[in-house]
Design a protein around this motif. Structure first.
Motif: not given
Ligand code: 4AZ
Length: 282
Positions: A9, A83, A228, A230, A249, A251, A253, A261
């Motif tokens: 991230l 996170h 999705d 990202c 949260s 996934g 990619g 996701g």
């Protein structure tokens, strides 16, 4: 060492903040299957409970220091991903980030106009968060003052039909729109479907990227991929039938077929926090 989603991230965002050309997101062509991958622009007023987490000190000022999403569930209470509040991400415990703020009601982060910025007075990180399995990836931010205008979304309680597989849901955020570190200035949304737990159990049976747990997580996307959340969307809302069902949260990619996701299941967050009612302040 195992790869943790927090690193995935934050690195592109730090880079994006440091290199303005990357964070503009406008000049480079967007891949045809770009995903919010597969998304469309929305005004903040259409989802006033979607907030940006910001620290200009840590992430640079180009996009108002945005590094994650969040969702207002009370006038002074914001849910986000654990996170997002990791020491790896923030460079220390959240209380050491003096300019940690929530930005609400602002569509375009580059403009610096509109909405409100409110300081975070307290950040509670779920002590049960496990950065390997990704279990318990949520935290609660208390704001120094309540948001104006009551921009709060109700949470879907356990058993709410909004959680049913096949439901259409919408995810909101300022995250990567191509999976290649292309961060938009303005808020976007993507339409996804709540998917059967079996799809995520199969995709994420346990390994270095995380383990899908149907009790506490929710699987959403498109079986063929293409739409999705990202990087940079983490902590932001997944909404179905007008109620909050998930927090972005993790996934593998973004928008890839066979890798949906994974969201934190809001009914399980409510259970963990002892929030009995469908909506309201903690
Ligand atoms: C992340 O690293 C992340 N495609 C968030 C969402 C997804 C993948 C990664 C879902 O924050």
């Amino acid at each position: 060492m195992r790869r943790r989603p927090a690193r995935v991230l934050v690195l592109p965002l730090v880079l994006a903040a440091a290199i303005p050309a990357l964070s503009m997101g406008s000049s480079a062509p967007v891949a045809a299957d770009s995903v919010v991958i597969g998304g469309f622009p929305v005004e903040a007023s259409q989802s006033p409970w979607t907030v940006a987490l910001s620290s200009r000190d840590r992430f640079g000022g180009t996009r108002a220091g945005q590094f994650c999403g969040g969702v207002a569930v009370g006038r002074a209470t914001v849910l986000t991903a654990a996170h997002c509040l990791d020491e790896d991400v923030l460079g220390g415990p959240p209380e050491r980030v003096r300019d940690l703020k929530v930005i609400a009601g602002r569509t375009d982060l580059l403009s610096g106009r509109g909405g409100q910025e409110v300081r975070v007075s307290q950040a509670w990180v779920n002590p049960a968060y496990d950065g390997v399995s990704n279990a318990g990836d949520f935290g609660v931010l208390t704001l120094a003052e309540p948001l104006q205008g009551d921009p709060v979304i109700g949470m879907a309680a356990d058993g709410d039909p909004a959680y049913a597989a096949g439901e259409t849901a919408t995810v909101y955020g300022w995250g990567d729109i191509s999976g290649a570190g292309e961060y938009p200035d303005s808020l976007r949304a993507a339409r996804v479907r709540v998917l059967p737990d079996a799809l995520c159990e199969e995709a994420y049976p346990g390994g270095s990227d995380g383990t899908y747990d149907a009790t506490s997580m929710l699987c959403a996307g498109e079986p063929e991929g293409g739409r999705d959340a990202c990087q940079g969307d983490s902590g932001g809302p997944l909404v179905a039938q007008g109620r909050l069902i998930g927090l972005v949260s993790w996934g593998i990619g973004c928008g890839r077929a066979g890798n949906p996701g994974v969201y934190m299941r809001v009914s399980d967050i409510m259970r963990t926090l002892g929030w009995a009612r469908a909506s309201g302040d903690a």
